[in-house]
Motif scaffolding. Structure first.
Motif, PDB file in Angstrom:
ATOM      1  N   ARG A  13       0.867  -1.179   0.000  1.00  0.00           N
ATOM      2  CA  ARG A  13       0.000   0.000   0.000  1.00  0.00           C
ATOM      3  C   ARG A  13       0.904   1.229   0.000  1.00  0.00           C
ATOM      4  O   ARG A  13       2.105   1.133   0.279  1.00  0.00           O
ATOM      5  CB  ARG A  13      -0.901  -0.003   1.235  1.00  0.00           C
ATOM      6  CG  ARG A  13      -1.907  -1.146   1.309  1.00  0.00           C
ATOM      7  CD  ARG A  13      -2.668  -1.086   2.608  1.00  0.00           C
ATOM      8  NE  ARG A  13      -1.749  -1.071   3.751  1.00  0.00           N
ATOM      9  CZ  ARG A  13      -2.105  -0.738   4.984  1.00  0.00           C
ATOM     10  NH1 ARG A  13      -3.346  -0.349   5.237  1.00  0.00           N
ATOM     11  NH2 ARG A  13      -1.224  -0.753   5.960  1.00  0.00           N
ATOM     12  N   ARG A  42      -4.584  -0.741  -9.926  1.00  0.00           N
ATOM     13  CA  ARG A  42      -5.819  -0.477  -9.202  1.00  0.00           C
ATOM     14  C   ARG A  42      -6.468  -1.807  -8.858  1.00  0.00           C
ATOM     15  O   ARG A  42      -6.740  -2.630  -9.728  1.00  0.00           O
ATOM     16  CB  ARG A  42      -6.768   0.376 -10.062  1.00  0.00           C
ATOM     17  CG  ARG A  42      -7.995   0.867  -9.329  1.00  0.00           C
ATOM     18  CD  ARG A  42      -7.642   1.979  -8.380  1.00  0.00           C
ATOM     19  NE  ARG A  42      -8.815   2.523  -7.708  1.00  0.00           N
ATOM     20  CZ  ARG A  42      -8.781   3.413  -6.747  1.00  0.00           C
ATOM     21  NH1 ARG A  42      -7.610   3.882  -6.336  1.00  0.00           N
ATOM     22  NH2 ARG A  42      -9.888   3.867  -6.194  1.00  0.00           N
ATOM     23  N   ARG A  43      -6.691  -2.051  -7.574  1.00  0.00           N
ATOM     24  CA  ARG A  43      -7.360  -3.257  -7.108  1.00  0.00           C
ATOM     25  C   ARG A  43      -8.611  -2.848  -6.339  1.00  0.00           C
ATOM     26  O   ARG A  43      -8.537  -2.530  -5.136  1.00  0.00           O
ATOM     27  CB  ARG A  43      -6.454  -4.074  -6.200  1.00  0.00           C
ATOM     28  CG  ARG A  43      -5.184  -4.549  -6.835  1.00  0.00           C
ATOM     29  CD  ARG A  43      -5.383  -5.842  -7.618  1.00  0.00           C
ATOM     30  NE  ARG A  43      -4.130  -6.295  -8.176  1.00  0.00           N
ATOM     31  CZ  ARG A  43      -3.240  -7.014  -7.486  1.00  0.00           C
ATOM     32  NH1 ARG A  43      -3.476  -7.339  -6.234  1.00  0.00           N
ATOM     33  NH2 ARG A  43      -2.121  -7.397  -8.083  1.00  0.00           N
ATOM     34  N   GLY A  44      -9.720  -2.829  -7.035  1.00  0.00           N
ATOM     35  CA  GLY A  44     -10.949  -2.370  -6.394  1.00  0.00           C
ATOM     36  C   GLY A  44     -10.813  -0.912  -6.012  1.00  0.00           C
ATOM     37  O   GLY A  44     -10.644  -0.045  -6.866  1.00  0.00           O
ATOM     38  N   ARG A  45     -10.858  -0.651  -4.727  1.00  0.00           N
ATOM     39  CA  ARG A  45     -10.715   0.726  -4.253  1.00  0.00           C
ATOM     40  C   ARG A  45      -9.294   1.032  -3.780  1.00  0.00           C
ATOM     41  O   ARG A  45      -9.030   2.125  -3.292  1.00  0.00           O
ATOM     42  CB  ARG A  45     -11.688   0.963  -3.096  1.00  0.00           C
ATOM     43  CG  ARG A  45     -13.154   0.850  -3.494  1.00  0.00           C
ATOM     44  CD  ARG A  45     -14.039   1.157  -2.313  1.00  0.00           C
ATOM     45  NE  ARG A  45     -15.451   1.094  -2.653  1.00  0.00           N
ATOM     46  CZ  ARG A  45     -16.441   1.329  -1.790  1.00  0.00           C
ATOM     47  NH1 ARG A  45     -16.159   1.645  -0.524  1.00  0.00           N
ATOM     48  NH2 ARG A  45     -17.707   1.251  -2.177  1.00  0.00           N
ATOM     49  N   SER A  46      -8.391   0.086  -3.931  1.00  0.00           N
ATOM     50  CA  SER A  46      -7.023   0.262  -3.412  1.00  0.00           C
ATOM     51  C   SER A  46      -6.014   0.366  -4.549  1.00  0.00           C
ATOM     52  O   SER A  46      -6.196  -0.198  -5.629  1.00  0.00           O
ATOM     53  CB  SER A  46      -6.646  -0.923  -2.518  1.00  0.00           C
ATOM     54  OG  SER A  46      -7.542  -1.037  -1.438  1.00  0.00           O
ATOM     55  N   ASN A  47      -4.958   1.122  -4.290  1.00  0.00           N
ATOM     56  CA  ASN A  47      -3.800   1.203  -5.183  1.00  0.00           C
ATOM     57  C   ASN A  47      -2.722   0.259  -4.669  1.00  0.00           C
ATOM     58  O   ASN A  47      -2.428   0.230  -3.470  1.00  0.00           O
ATOM     59  CB  ASN A  47      -3.260   2.623  -5.251  1.00  0.00           C
ATOM     60  CG  ASN A  47      -4.203   3.570  -5.958  1.00  0.00           C
ATOM     61  OD1 ASN A  47      -4.884   3.174  -6.908  1.00  0.00           O
ATOM     62  ND2 ASN A  47      -4.254   4.817  -5.492  1.00  0.00           N
TER      63      ASN A  47
END
Length: 319
Positions: A13, A42-47
């Motif tokens: 993260r 980009r993984r869903g709402r996470s970088n």
């Protein structure tokens, strides 16, 4: 830098990436906005960031430490991403940024420092030496310093032992440093114009040009110091010899003239002189008469000396 084949992929993260790289979250985002750092996945709402992002951040930090601007770093990294190769450029960077002397840094304790400079603590002098970079404080201790140039510190100790105040040594070093930096800048301009311009004209240089420039730096690096050493030796001999001759040829201090003495003359003598030459000429007449008497006595002494040496006086024949 990619992970070895078969190794599990490490993901970070942005907070984790900041922790491992030493950069702040704000800095990482600024590098992304300027194109220095690739965008994360980009993984869903996470970088999600990977080892390549961590390697790039460390590379940027290294180049910044070497004095490169973010604009020049971007050019280098774009060349790397375009497949032009960054190995030669980084080799050139390492060659320029490497040590320009064989001297090794050393450490010195505060007690050893005080002993080398007369045994008396001088906090102001230590602070001045730290400001000049002659001493570098070591973390977690107040009793030991890093000495980047033991030779420079030894010169200061010898000057102090010879009677030069520490404040004068610091002032001399500041003046000397400014003059030497000017010489270094001029030498760099000279070599850039006549040697390195053909290798570093492109931004960034090609792999081959960077490698050739690094090789030239290794060959030319000692020349600056050798030329300065030779010219300094010539100038020191010239001016030291001239200075010594001036001191040895200095005239002795002029002797003080004897105080005036007054001689009393009989009133009858003064009246006779006044009657002869007038009141206004009395002083001049007495002075001239005295000088004539002195000259006469000198001639008599020379004549007597001549007679003793075998010179026969010629007397006028009697009539």
């Amino acid at each position: 830098m990619e992970a070895p084949p078969g190794a599990p992929r490490v993901e970070y993260r942005i907070e984790d990436l900041a922790h491992h790289s030493g950069a702040t979250v704000r800095t990482i985002r600024a590098y992304q906005d300027r194109g220095l750092l690739p965008r994360p996945e980009r993984r869903g709402r996470s970088n999600v960031y990977g080892d390549a992002h961590l390697a790039r951040l460390r590379q940027i930090a290294d180049l910044l430490d070497r004095g490169y601007t973010l604009a020049s770093i971007k050019e280098l990294l774009e060349a790397w991403d375009a497949g032009r190769g960054l190995g030669g450029v980084l080799g050139l960077v390492a060659e320029v940024d490497g040590p320009w002397t064989d001297e090794k840094a050393d450490r010195i304790t505060r007690a050893e420092l005080e002993a080398a400079f007369g045994g008396t603590p001088d906090a102001a002098a230590v602070a001045d030496a730290v400001a000049l970079g002659v001493l570098e404080p070591l973390p977690d201790t107040d009793d030991e310093f890093l000495v980047p140039s033991p030779q420079e510190l030894a010169v200061a100790a010898e000057l102090h032992a010879a009677g030069v105040p520490l404040s004068a040594i610091s002032g001399h070093l500041r003046e000397l440093r400014g003059q030497v930096e000017h010489i270094a800048a001029r030498f760099l301009e000279f070599t850039n114009e006549h040697v390195f311009a053909r290798y570093l004209g492109n931004h960034p240089p090609s792999e081959a040009d960077a490698a050739e420039a690094a090789s030239l730096i290794r060959r030319l690096r000692p020349l600056a110091q050798k030329s300065v050493d030779a010219e300094l030796a010539r100038a020191m001999r010239l001016f030291a010899t001239r200075n010594l001759r001036r001191h040895l040829a200095a005239e002795e201090p002029p002797r003080q003239r004897a105080e005036l003495q007054y001689v009393a003359l009989p009133a009858s003598t003064m009246d006779a002189v006044q009657a002869l030459v007038g009141q206004e000429n009395v002083a001049a007449f007495i002075t001239a008469a005295t000088e004539r008497e002195l000259h006469g006595r000198t001639l008599d002494a020379l004549t007597a000396s001549g007679g003793d040496s075998g010179i026969v006086e010629q007397k006028p024949s009697s009539a």
